[in-house]
Write a protein that holds these residues in place. Structure first.
Motif, PDB file in Angstrom:
ATOM      1  N   UNK A   1     -12.192  -6.592  19.961  1.00 24.82           N
ATOM      2  CA  UNK A   1     -12.850  -7.470  20.928  1.00 24.82           C
ATOM      3  C   UNK A   1     -12.121  -7.511  22.270  1.00 24.82           C
ATOM      4  N   UNK A   2     -10.799  -7.663  22.246  1.00 24.52           N
ATOM      5  CA  UNK A   2     -10.060  -7.721  23.519  1.00 24.52           C
ATOM      6  C   UNK A   2     -10.222  -6.426  24.303  1.00 24.52           C
ATOM      7  N   UNK A   3     -10.206  -5.282  23.609  1.00 23.52           N
ATOM      8  CA  UNK A   3     -10.381  -4.004  24.285  1.00 23.52           C
ATOM      9  C   UNK A   3     -11.782  -3.888  24.889  1.00 23.52           C
ATOM     10  N   UNK A   4     -12.775  -4.437  24.183  1.00 21.39           N
ATOM     11  CA  UNK A   4     -14.144  -4.421  24.728  1.00 21.39           C
ATOM     12  C   UNK A   4     -14.227  -5.255  26.006  1.00 21.39           C
ATOM     13  N   UNK A   5     -13.530  -6.392  26.022  1.00 22.30           N
ATOM     14  CA  UNK A   5     -13.536  -7.217  27.237  1.00 22.30           C
ATOM     15  C   UNK A   5     -12.906  -6.460  28.402  1.00 22.30           C
ATOM     16  N   UNK A   6     -11.779  -5.784  28.168  1.00 16.86           N
ATOM     17  CA  UNK A   6     -11.129  -5.013  29.231  1.00 16.86           C
ATOM     18  C   UNK A   6     -12.040  -3.896  29.731  1.00 16.86           C
ATOM     19  N   UNK A   7     -12.725  -3.232  28.784  1.00 19.54           N
ATOM     20  CA  UNK A   7     -13.650  -2.160  29.175  1.00 19.54           C
ATOM     21  C   UNK A   7     -14.801  -2.702  30.005  1.00 19.54           C
ATOM     22  N   UNK A   8     -15.372  -3.843  29.574  1.00 22.11           N
ATOM     23  CA  UNK A   8     -16.501  -4.418  30.314  1.00 22.11           C
ATOM     24  C   UNK A   8     -16.092  -4.845  31.717  1.00 22.11           C
ATOM     25  N   UNK A   9     -14.880  -5.354  31.900  1.00 23.00           N
ATOM     26  CA  UNK A   9     -14.433  -5.736  33.239  1.00 23.00           C
ATOM     27  C   UNK A   9     -14.358  -4.524  34.160  1.00 23.00           C
ATOM     28  N   UNK A  10     -13.804  -3.424  33.649  1.00 19.01           N
ATOM     29  CA  UNK A  10     -13.747  -2.194  34.467  1.00 19.01           C
ATOM     30  C   UNK A  10     -15.152  -1.658  34.717  1.00 19.01           C
ATOM     31  N   UNK A  11     -15.981  -1.717  33.685  1.00 21.27           N
ATOM     32  CA  UNK A  11     -17.365  -1.235  33.826  1.00 21.27           C
ATOM     33  C   UNK A  11     -18.096  -2.047  34.891  1.00 21.27           C
ATOM     34  N   UNK A  12     -17.895  -3.361  34.865  1.00 23.49           N
ATOM     35  CA  UNK A  12     -18.556  -4.213  35.858  1.00 23.49           C
ATOM     36  C   UNK A  12     -18.092  -3.857  37.273  1.00 23.49           C
ATOM     37  N   UNK A  13     -16.794  -3.644  37.447  1.00 22.08           N
ATOM     38  CA  UNK A  13     -16.291  -3.252  38.765  1.00 22.08           C
ATOM     39  C   UNK A  13     -16.899  -1.927  39.209  1.00 22.08           C
TER      40      UNK A  13
END
Length: 748
Positions: free
Chosen positions: A621-633
């Protein structure tokens, strides 16, 4: 009060009538009983006097008979007879007492004192003569005898007494008293003769100094110098003898200083300091330092301070010979002295002793080999050898001695247990500076063969690269990697060397061979270097293949993010295209910026989706959050507004989950990340209803009154807070604590 303790006071209130300390003392004085006083007897005639004397004599005789050895009784008896003016009887008592104890000093002194009180001078002389004959080692009797003769102005008699006394070789005070007698009557030549006799009996340095000071005080400087010179000849020039005569040297120099003969004083100080060990001449050095501060030049003062610091270091080393910090300071002190002497334009003959002092300090320092076989004890010791060799090479230009120092140091170190790569590298660089390249290579080859070490390989390779011997550097890299194939930085450096030599196929082969090694230290940096190499070469397909291989191996979120970023960003043109463009632009004056091949946002988005699915399948889950933040940027910079909303809809929310604790058997609440797609898959029937309820509550809170669209993908679930990088989950949950109480039942 019976057990010895103070009585217990029951009433502690102040008394009505206060008594002062003065009243207490007065009452105590008044109540004292008067002491008993013997009645006074009056003698009316001679008959009563004779009767009284007879009675007292009988008492004394009885007391003496009982305690014959008590000198006190004898003295009381004799003094009583003297008080009765019976001097004959008193002398008789004293003589009887002397028969009992002829060596009693108190008895002799009381006897002579009785005679002197009654002005019997001749009797006193006779008594003193008998006393000093019987007790010649008792100085008090001699002093009394001399004082009597001088008091009677019988100076020849006093001198005669002193002469008798000096035959017994008394202590220094007796000689000094004889000299003072002659000085009081201005007989200075006689006093000088007495000093000479005193020196013959007791030739101590302080006696010589007193004699010289006496001659100086009476104005005979030549005689004073003669005394000092005779003293120095008497003590000699050996180390132990000069050390014993430090007081003589110091006093001699101070006398010359008082006479303003500064050169003479400086010569005397230096003569003594050159022959006395530094550790034993601290007092003399202190006097010399004071002298130079007052009357010396800058050079002489610095030399004095230097000597003082040498003594300090020697004293510290005498307590701990393996204190390498002190050895470093000591050697640095001698080197600075050598440089100052050379800067002042000293001759070669003057510089050579300073060089010998530096070498002596280093030789003594390196002789203190550390105990045991632990490397930590040798770390500071080995720098003594290195500093010694650098001094010989740089300062004295004695290259043969420097080479011998390096060779000796290498023999001292136990290379089977540990080694020091800095020693080998410094030795090889010294040979390179001497243009002895085969010798330098042989040294490093011996080091690698005897005790291979990473720093040795690096130093040898750097040396060959500086010499532009790239084939040798390749061979060394091969040996290096055979020694440690798991060393990722070594593979990277080897490949970078080949890339700098424009042998890209060889560099790629080295990278391939490196990543194929199973045990690797920090494999991520090797993979990153390989990928950066392919990107720099403009090989997007090669870099993409490497990313795919790396994902298959690790699947880490950082790898996915780097892969997606790589697909979305531009890379340089391939090397072949760049070379063609460079040939076309050779004639242009201004250099243009490097052309880039743009990235593909579609492929980047595909990589993001693959990464999200992969991490979701693994439950990270934490890795998914980090990925989504980069994806959003990424979508904010390269995508449309719909793409941004899509990613925001995938953002997790933080909520409280209740579950039963297996250990305690109670319901507990935990914070948890809940993703919309996970919730939709787990609760498909209630998911849409919960979305609408939460949207209605948000609109009601903002006061807009408009219903939210039921199909909106960005709405969060009721009872949760959207997670973001700017606010912590706990803070967001605390803000909605009251709102969640109503919706928690629906969630259950």
């Amino acid at each position: 009060m019976q057990d010895g303790r103070a009585p217990r006071i029951k009433n502690r209130a102040p008394a009505a009538i206060q008594i002062t300390a003065e009243q207490l003392l007065r009452e105590a004085q008044e109540r004292q009983e008067s002491a008993f006083r013997a009645p006074k007897q009056r003698v009316e005639d001679f008959e009563e006097l004779n009767e009284y004397r007879g009675r007292k004599r009988k008492e004394f005789e009885e007391r003496i008979r009982r305690t014959r050895g008590s000198i006190k009784e004898w003295l009381q008896y004799a003094n009583w007879e003297a008080s009765q003016n019976e001097f004959a009887r008193s002398r008789s008592v004293f003589e009887r007492a002397l028969d009992v104890d002829p060596r009693s000093i108190q008895l002799w002194l009381s006897y002579t004192e009785m005679e002197l009180k009654n002005r019997n001078v001749q009797h006193s002389r006779n008594l003193f003569d008998r006393a000093v004959t019987l007790l010649p080692r008792v100085d008090q009797l001699w002093y009394k005898y001399v004082y009597l003769e001088e008091l009677l102005q019988n100076i020849p008699g006093a001198r005669q007494v002193f002469e008798r006394w000096m035959q017994w070789e008394p202590d220094d005070k007796a000689w000094q008293a004889y000299i003072k007698l002659e000085e009081r009557y201005q007989e200075y030549d006689r006093a000088s003769t007495i000093y000479e006799r005193w020196i013959a009996v007791r030739p101590d340095p302080r006696v010589w100094v007193k004699w010289a000071k006496f001659e100086e005080d009476r104005g005979r400087l030549d005689k004073a110098r003669e005394v000092f010179q005779t003293a120095l000849e008497f003590f000699g020039d050996e180390e132990d003898q000069v050390e014993k005569a430090q007081v003589v040297f110091s006093s001699f120099a101070k006398m010359e200083t008082r006479q303003k003969e500064y050169d003479r004083a400086r010569v005397i100080y230096k003569f003594a300091l050159e022959r006395i060990p530094r550790s034993k001449s601290s007092g003399l050095y202190a006097s010399y330092s004071k002298f130079e501060k007052q009357h010396g030049t800058r050079t002489t003062l610095e030399s004095t301070v230097l000597g003082k610091r040498r003594i300090q270091y020697e004293e510290e080393l005498s307590h701990d010979g393996r204190n390498y910090d002190v050895w470093f300071d000591y050697a640095r002190l001698e080197e600075e002295a050598w440089r100052d002497l050379k800067a002042d334009g000293a001759t070669k003959e003057e510089i050579e002793p300073a060089s010998q002092r530096v070498r002596e300090v280093y030789e003594r320092a390196v002789a203190q080999v550390p105990p045991g076989g632990e490397k930590r004890h040798w770390r500071r010791y080995i720098f003594l050898w290195l500093n010694y060799a650098l001094f010989e090479e740089i300062e004295t230009k004695d290259y043969t001695r420097a080479r011998d120092i390096y060779q000796t140091a290498i023999k001292v170190v136990p290379h089977k247990q540990f080694t020091f790569s800095k020693l080998w590298l410094q030795y090889s660089k010294f040979e390179v500076r001497r243009l002895e390249l085969p010798t330098a290579r042989k040294i490093l080859g011996t080091a690698i063969g005897m005790c291979p070490k990473e720093s040795l390989f690096k130093g040898y390779i750097d040396l060959e690269i500086e010499l532009r011997e790239f084939d040798r550097a390749r061979t060394l890299y091969e040996k290096y990697l055979e020694f440690d194939p798991s060393n990722s930085p070594a593979w990277i450096k080897y490949a970078e060397l080949e890339a700098q030599l424009q042998d890209f196929s060889r560099a790629r082969a080295i990278f391939e061979l490196g990543v194929s090694q199973s045990p690797l230290s920090m494999p991520e940096i090797l993979w990153k270097a390989y990928i950066d190499f392919e990107i720099e070469e403009g090989e997007r397909e090669g870099a993409r293949a490497l990313y795919e291989r790396l994902i298959a191996l690790s699947g880490h979120v950082k790898v996915w993010i780097s892969y997606a970023t790589f697909e979305g960003e531009g890379i340089p043109l391939s090397r072949a295209l760049r070379e063609e463009e460079e040939e076309e632009e050779e004639n242009e004056e201004e250099e243009e910026e490097q052309k880039m091949v743009p990235g593909d946002p579609v492929k980047a988005r595909e990589v993001f989706e693959r990464a999200y699915k992969d991490l979701k399948s693994k439950g990270l889950k934490d890795e998914r959050v980090a990925l989504l933040n980069v994806w959003k940027t990424f979508e904010e910079n390269s995508g449309s507004e719909a793409d941004v909303k899509k990613v925001e809809g995938m953002m997790p929310i933080v909520g409280r989950k209740r579950h039963l604790d297996q250990e305690s058997g109670q319901m507990v609440e935990d914070w948890d990340l809940v993703f919309p797609d996970d919730e939709k898959e787990s609760n498909p029937t209630s998911f849409k209803f919960l979305q609408m309820a939460h949207a209605w509550k948000q609109n009601q809170a903002t006061g807009k009154g408009a219903g939210a669209s039921s199909s909106s993908s960005s709405a969060a679930l009721s009872g949760f807070v959207a997670a973001s990088s700017k606010a912590t989950p706990a803070a967001k949950a605390d803000e909605q604590m009251d709102d969640e109480e109503s919706s928690s039942e629906e969630e259950e």
